[in-house]
Design a protein around this motif. Structure first.
Motif, PDB file in Angstrom:
ATOM      1  N   VAL A  57      -1.873   2.177  -5.292  1.00 22.12           N
ATOM      2  CA  VAL A  57      -2.317   3.491  -4.837  1.00 22.12           C
ATOM      3  C   VAL A  57      -3.835   3.536  -4.753  1.00 22.12           C
ATOM      4  O   VAL A  57      -4.539   2.699  -5.323  1.00 22.12           O
ATOM      5  CB  VAL A  57      -1.817   4.624  -5.760  1.00 22.12           C
ATOM      6  N   SER A  58      -4.317   4.537  -4.062  1.00 20.88           N
ATOM      7  CA  SER A  58      -5.755   4.757  -3.931  1.00 20.88           C
ATOM      8  C   SER A  58      -5.982   6.259  -3.798  1.00 20.88           C
ATOM      9  O   SER A  58      -5.037   7.028  -3.562  1.00 20.88           O
ATOM     10  CB  SER A  58      -6.304   4.010  -2.706  1.00 20.88           C
ATOM     11  N   PRO A  59      -7.203   6.709  -3.972  1.00 27.94           N
ATOM     12  CA  PRO A  59      -7.467   8.149  -3.831  1.00 27.94           C
ATOM     13  C   PRO A  59      -6.987   8.683  -2.488  1.00 27.94           C
ATOM     14  O   PRO A  59      -7.154   8.048  -1.445  1.00 27.94           O
ATOM     15  CB  PRO A  59      -8.995   8.227  -3.949  1.00 27.94           C
TER      16      PRO A  59
ATOM     17  N   THR B 178       1.423   5.132   0.222  1.00 29.17           N
ATOM     18  CA  THR B 178       0.713   6.272   0.797  1.00 29.17           C
ATOM     19  C   THR B 178       1.330   7.610   0.399  1.00 29.17           C
ATOM     20  O   THR B 178       0.702   8.650   0.606  1.00 29.17           O
ATOM     21  CB  THR B 178       0.699   6.182   2.337  1.00 29.17           C
TER      22      THR B 178
ATOM     23  N   THR C 178      -2.732  15.310  -4.846  1.00 32.18           N
ATOM     24  CA  THR C 178      -3.168  13.982  -4.406  1.00 32.18           C
ATOM     25  C   THR C 178      -3.722  13.172  -5.572  1.00 32.18           C
ATOM     26  O   THR C 178      -4.123  13.731  -6.607  1.00 32.18           O
ATOM     27  CB  THR C 178      -4.255  14.083  -3.317  1.00 32.18           C
TER      28      THR C 178
ATOM     29  N   ILE D 174      -3.505   7.626 -13.826  1.00 36.40           N
ATOM     30  CA  ILE D 174      -3.696   7.918 -12.406  1.00 36.40           C
ATOM     31  C   ILE D 174      -3.914   9.422 -12.306  1.00 36.40           C
ATOM     32  O   ILE D 174      -2.976  10.211 -12.408  1.00 36.40           O
ATOM     33  CB  ILE D 174      -2.474   7.480 -11.573  1.00 36.40           C
TER      34      ILE D 174
ATOM     35  N   VAL E 190      -3.732   9.458  -1.867  1.00 33.66           N
ATOM     36  CA  VAL E 190      -2.275   9.314  -1.781  1.00 33.66           C
ATOM     37  C   VAL E 190      -1.646  10.633  -2.235  1.00 33.66           C
ATOM     38  O   VAL E 190      -2.022  11.210  -3.275  1.00 33.66           O
ATOM     39  CB  VAL E 190      -1.783   8.157  -2.665  1.00 33.66           C
TER      40      VAL E 190
ATOM     41  N   GLU F 205      -6.552  11.249  -7.357  1.00 35.37           N
ATOM     42  CA  GLU F 205      -8.015  11.329  -7.313  1.00 35.37           C
ATOM     43  C   GLU F 205      -8.684  10.033  -7.743  1.00 35.37           C
ATOM     44  O   GLU F 205      -9.683   9.625  -7.160  1.00 35.37           O
ATOM     45  CB  GLU F 205      -8.511  12.482  -8.183  1.00 35.37           C
ATOM     46  N   ARG F 206      -8.172   9.400  -8.776  1.00 30.78           N
ATOM     47  CA  ARG F 206      -8.776   8.149  -9.250  1.00 30.78           C
ATOM     48  C   ARG F 206      -7.754   7.420 -10.122  1.00 30.78           C
ATOM     49  O   ARG F 206      -6.759   8.001 -10.564  1.00 30.78           O
ATOM     50  CB  ARG F 206     -10.065   8.419 -10.056  1.00 30.78           C
ATOM     51  N   VAL F 207      -8.040   6.144 -10.365  1.00 30.98           N
ATOM     52  CA  VAL F 207      -7.188   5.306 -11.211  1.00 30.98           C
ATOM     53  C   VAL F 207      -8.050   4.718 -12.314  1.00 30.98           C
ATOM     54  O   VAL F 207      -9.126   4.159 -12.050  1.00 30.98           O
ATOM     55  CB  VAL F 207      -6.531   4.173 -10.397  1.00 30.98           C
TER      56      VAL F 207
ATOM     57  N   ALA G 116       0.853  -1.187   0.000  1.00 35.14           N
ATOM     58  CA  ALA G 116       0.000   0.000   0.000  1.00 35.14           C
ATOM     59  C   ALA G 116       0.889   1.237   0.000  1.00 35.14           C
ATOM     60  O   ALA G 116       1.605   1.506   0.965  1.00 35.14           O
ATOM     61  CB  ALA G 116      -0.917   0.002   1.217  1.00 35.14           C
TER      62      ALA G 116
END
Length: 446
Positions: free
Chosen positions: A436-438, A312, A353, A395, A440, A355-357, A310
């Motif tokens: 990654v995720s929103p 961050t 940051t 991304i 990060v 926002e979406r993938v 994960a």
């Protein structure tokens, strides 16, 4: 009496680079210093297999002949030239044992030479091993990889070392780094800046420096134990050959928008990306291969699976042209060579940051918001595909129209400019996207 010498060597790695041949009763044809050689067992018969990595020790007998021994000092095979082997068979009317040839074995070894367990001797470079593996045991020296076609006006040439020859030790190093999440970019056997940057990242991640030359045997041993040797056989499947493929990818965005998909243009291009390779290097490894024929067995590198974890925090270093991904504890998870911004369209500054993938995204070209390409002055939608403007990953970042994405030109990563975004190879972008995720953070540093 002249003592025997023996060494541990990356034997199977060198042999793994042999051209693929049809199965035979004896081992595959081997060549050393331009001459065919045979591995002859103590009973005078040619070996019908290639010894496994780590199962043999290579040395020389009292007469200077190369020999292979098992770990107990038992003779496994003697290296013979084609002339020596033919003479042996002709003189004896067939295979002859070493005992018949006047050899003897006692507690001191064959011909009275002692093969004691001397680990301190194992690191001596074996005779004839000062050549690169591509010059030993049958791997044909690859042809010069031609320089790429003239680049687009806003891009520099993809490779300054276009005429350099791949080095298989560098290939092993690149595969080792790739498996550890420290991407060298395309695997091409060339010691370029992307490899050096990955070595620096390895020092940060592992806490120790890695010397490409001094640690070459350690690298091969590690690869063989974790994921297999750096080169392997691959059989082209019917699905590989079927595609779909497109004849070519136009440079003009208006013409790109007319295509139903920005697919690969050939089987070799698809396989090069699948195995993280430079396409020219893939073809050099397989000079006679018909990539369009299912069932064709080729040599490819063995990069291993994707990094997991994960992420961050991401740092995009503009000066290094490298992206670093960290976990919650601040440990380095992965590092990738990157193309970050340009003078005309600089990348963001400060922190944004994720926002979406999006995987396999459409690409929207809008000249009023972004850059202007050619004569295109209207909004265009370009269909997905690995050869699309952002490759097969997007991304999205919190700064509108900026993102981290893939590329149709993996060999140019870290060497050219982008239109303000962070460009990675498709396989590196896919690996990062899975970690990654929103939310990060992505910090751009000079």
């Amino acid at each position: 009496m002249k003592k025997a010498r023996f060494y541990t060597i990356p034997f199977v790695f060198a042999l793994a680079l042999l051209p693929v041949t049809e199965p035979a009763a004896a081992h595959e044809p081997l060549y050393k210093n331009g001459r065919q050689i045979f591995l002859v067992a103590p009973d005078g018969r040619q070996l019908d297999y290639i010894p496994e990595y780590g199962s043999v020790v290579m040395g020389t007998d009292a007469e200077g002949r190369p020999i292979l021994l098992d770990r107990s000092g038992n003779l496994v095979a003697t290296e013979m030239s084609a002339r020596e082997y033919r003479s042996l068979r002709e003189n004896r009317g067939g295979p002859a044992s070493l005992a018949e040839r006047g050899w003897h074995r006692n507690d001191r070894g064959w011909n009275g030479d002692r093969f004691a367990n001397r680990p301190d001797r194992y690191n001596n470079p074996p005779r004839g091993w000062n050549e690169t593996p591509s010059e030993s045991y049958g791997f044909p020296p690859p042809p010069d990889i031609p320089a790429p076609a003239a680049p687009e006006p806003d891009r520099a040439p993809a490779r300054a070392q276009a005429n350099a020859k791949p080095d298989m030790n560098v290939v092993a190093l690149q595969v080792f780094l790739d498996r550890n999440g420290l991407s060298p970019g395309v695997i091409d056997g060339l010691m370029g800046n992307n490899v050096r940057k990955a070595l620096d990242a390895y020092a940060e991640k592992s806490g120790r420096q890695l010397d490409a030359d001094a640690d070459s045997e350690t690298i091969l041993q590690s690869l063989s134990l974790e994921g297999g040797l750096p080169v392997k056989n691959y059989t082209i499947t019917a699905e590989d050959a079927a595609g779909p493929y497109v004849a070519s990818i136009p440079s003009d965005y208006g013409r790109k928008a007319e295509l139903p998909a920005l697919s690969y243009t050939s089987v070799s291009e698809m396989l090069a990306e699948k195995f993280h390779m430079d396409e020219g290097f893939l073809k050099a490894l397989n000079p006679d291969a018909d990539f369009s024929r299912p069932g064709t067995v080729i040599k490819v590198v063995n990069p291993g699976g994707k990094q997991k974890g994960a992420v961050t925090r991401i740092i995009a270093d503009k000066s290094l042209k490298q992206l670093f991904a960290y976990d919650e504890a601040g440990a380095l998870v992965a590092a990738y060579p990157a193309t970050i911004g340009s003078t005309d369209t600089p990348s963001p500054s400060g922190t944004v940051t994720v926002e979406r993938v999006a995987l396999d995204p459409n690409y929207t070209y809008n000249p009023s918001k972004n850059f202007k390409q050619g004569d295109n002055d209207r909004v265009l939608t370009i269909n997905p595909g690995p050869n699309g403007p952002v490759g097969n990953v997007w991304i999205a970042l919190s700064k509108p129209s900026y993102g981290i994405h893939g590329t149709p030109d993996p060999a140019k990563i870290g060497k050219t400019s982008s239109h303000g975004c962070v460009r990675l190879t498709n396989w590196d972008a896919q690996e990062l996207a899975a970690m990654v995720s929103p939310g990060v953070t992505v910090e751009f540093v000079e």
